[in-house]
Design a protein around this motif. Structure first.
Motif, PDB file in Angstrom:
ATOM      1  N   GLY A  47     -81.470  -2.961  47.862  1.00 11.76           N
ATOM      2  CA  GLY A  47     -81.960  -3.384  46.562  1.00 11.76           C
ATOM      3  C   GLY A  47     -81.759  -2.320  45.504  1.00 11.76           C
ATOM      4  N   PRO A  48     -82.413  -2.486  44.362  1.00 11.47           N
ATOM      5  CA  PRO A  48     -82.285  -1.513  43.268  1.00 11.47           C
ATOM      6  C   PRO A  48     -82.907  -0.172  43.625  1.00 11.47           C
ATOM      7  N   ARG A  49     -82.542   0.864  42.893  1.00  6.94           N
ATOM      8  CA  ARG A  49     -83.066   2.200  43.117  1.00  6.94           C
ATOM      9  C   ARG A  49     -84.294   2.437  42.247  1.00  6.94           C
ATOM     10  N   CYS A  50     -85.094   3.414  42.601  1.00  8.87           N
ATOM     11  CA  CYS A  50     -86.274   3.768  41.823  1.00  8.87           C
ATOM     12  C   CYS A  50     -85.862   4.359  40.472  1.00  8.87           C
ATOM     13  N   THR A  51     -86.627   4.021  39.454  1.00 10.67           N
ATOM     14  CA  THR A  51     -86.434   4.565  38.112  1.00 10.67           C
ATOM     15  C   THR A  51     -87.792   4.997  37.573  1.00 10.67           C
ATOM     16  N   PRO A  52     -87.833   5.865  36.552  1.00  9.10           N
ATOM     17  CA  PRO A  52     -89.108   6.406  36.065  1.00  9.10           C
ATOM     18  C   PRO A  52     -90.072   5.359  35.534  1.00  9.10           C
ATOM     19  N   GLY A  53     -89.573   4.235  35.026  1.00 12.55           N
ATOM     20  CA  GLY A  53     -90.464   3.255  34.421  1.00 12.55           C
ATOM     21  C   GLY A  53     -91.107   2.288  35.383  1.00 12.55           C
ATOM     22  N   LEU A  54     -90.732   2.333  36.673  1.00  8.73           N
ATOM     23  CA  LEU A  54     -91.315   1.398  37.635  1.00  8.73           C
ATOM     24  C   LEU A  54     -92.777   1.722  37.905  1.00  8.73           C
ATOM     25  N   ARG A  55     -93.559   0.689  38.112  1.00  6.96           N
ATOM     26  CA  ARG A  55     -94.978   0.848  38.424  1.00  6.96           C
ATOM     27  C   ARG A  55     -95.165   0.978  39.929  1.00  6.96           C
ATOM     28  N   SER A  56     -96.140   1.810  40.326  1.00  7.34           N
ATOM     29  CA  SER A  56     -96.486   2.003  41.732  1.00  7.34           C
ATOM     30  C   SER A  56     -97.986   1.906  41.897  1.00  7.34           C
TER      31      SER A  56
END
Length: 335
Positions: A47-56
């Motif tokens: 799938g897609p890679r992690c980016t700074p704007g993703l919520r966790s």
């Protein structure tokens, strides 16, 4: 149950680096981003890679938010740190008569952690019981110490603190947290008590690289693992607290003043807790004196830390389990 161990300017060196962790790490001084690293899969290897704007999921960083909410209500004279919680919560057992909000925030309530609550499922891959059922299980569980006698980490204690907030204000905890903390701090990508609906904006949790199911039940446990957030928003929270946006000086100092010694704190890793304030560990990060807010839920591990002598805010939001935070910190060069 969660084990709970425990878009400022982008830097020029933000890049993916090979390492044994997945998520986003951020080091900030004031308005300057000194280091930002995002790497690993956001939703499975293909799938897609992690980016700074993703919520966790931020896990027990939610305990800092609860602590700020309670202290705001103390400033507004809607709560008192030294009045027993039975003043606001009906049906509590006689053994709870000495438990106060001060005990809850300082982890000296005598309430145990999730493993001390009889009847909870042992697996970390199943949703927790419905909230009302879980509250009854916590109330029925025996205390592990007399209130005020000893420091003992308690996720259930912070759920109780959120219930006290609801009773004192007459509103859902998530609404109170949004009004008193999230909106004033400018945390526009953060929610309390709301499960995400747009998974394209979420870093999904993993264990050893394998995608885990996204469990909704944790989001509905106020005050203990209910926070979805971004790395940038956690920096905003830390800076808003120091700027006096959320609390007066006395209230903020209560978060960071040692209230109890943490017994048997592990040494040798990059994060070493030594004492506890309100909702916050005090110790060192990579040898630097620090205010420390760690967290984990199934598939996630997180850290918010402020290093006062270096004026650094450090955030790790990892979407794969331990040793994610330690690995991320070791990979950082700005701290």
């Amino acid at each position: 149950m969660p084990s709970e161990r425990q878009d400022p300017q982008r830097p020029h060196d933000a890049q993916e680096r090979p390492s044994a962790w997945s998520g986003t790490a951020l080091v900030v001084r004031g308005d300057e981003v000194l280091e930002e690293v995002s790497q690993g899969p956001a939703a499975g290897e293909d799938g897609p890679r992690c980016t700074p704007g993703l919520r966790s999921q931020a896990g027990s960083i939610s305990k800092l938010v609860v602590s700020v909410v309670v202290l705001r209500l103390v400033e507004q004279r809607l709560l008192d740190l030294d009045v027993p919680v039975s003043r606001w919560l009906a049906g509590t057992p006689q053994g709870w008569a000495g438990i106060t909000p001060r005990h809850l925030l300082g982890q000296t309530s005598g309430l145990g952690h999730w493993g001390d609550v009889p009847g909870l499922p042992g697996s970390l891959l199943v949703d927790p019981p419905a909230r009302d059922d879980l509250v009854r299980m916590i109330i029925d569980a025996p205390l592990v110490a007399d209130p005020g006698d000893a420091w003992r980490y308690s996720g259930p204690g912070f759920l109780v603190a959120a219930l006290v907030v609801e009773a004192a204000v007459g509103a859902a905890y998530g609404e109170v947290a949004d009004e008193l903390v999230l909106r004033p701090a400018g945390m526009r990508g953060t929610t309390s008590g709301r499960h995400p609906t747009d998974l394209a904006e979420v870093a999904l949790g993993h264990r050893d690289g394998e995608l885990l199911p996204l469990l909704e039940g944790f989001t509905h446990l106020p005050g203990t693992g209910d926070l979805w957030t971004t790395a940038g928003d956690l920096v905003r929270l830390s800076q808003a607290l120091r700027a006096g946006v959320l609390l007066g000086e006395r209230g903020a100092e209560r978060l960071w003043t040692p209230y109890a010694v943490v017994p048997g704190a592990p040494a040798g890793g990059p994060v070493v807790p030594q004492a506890y304030g309100f909702g916050t560990f005090l110790g060192t990060v990579k040898g630097h004196r620090a205010r420390i807010n760690p967290g984990d839920n199934p598939g996630y591990q997180s850290l918010l830390a402020h290093l006062p002598e270096e004026d650094l805010d450090v955030v790790v939001l990892a979407n794969d389990e331990a040793p994610a935070v330690d690995a991320a910190l070791r990979s950082l060069t700005a701290v």
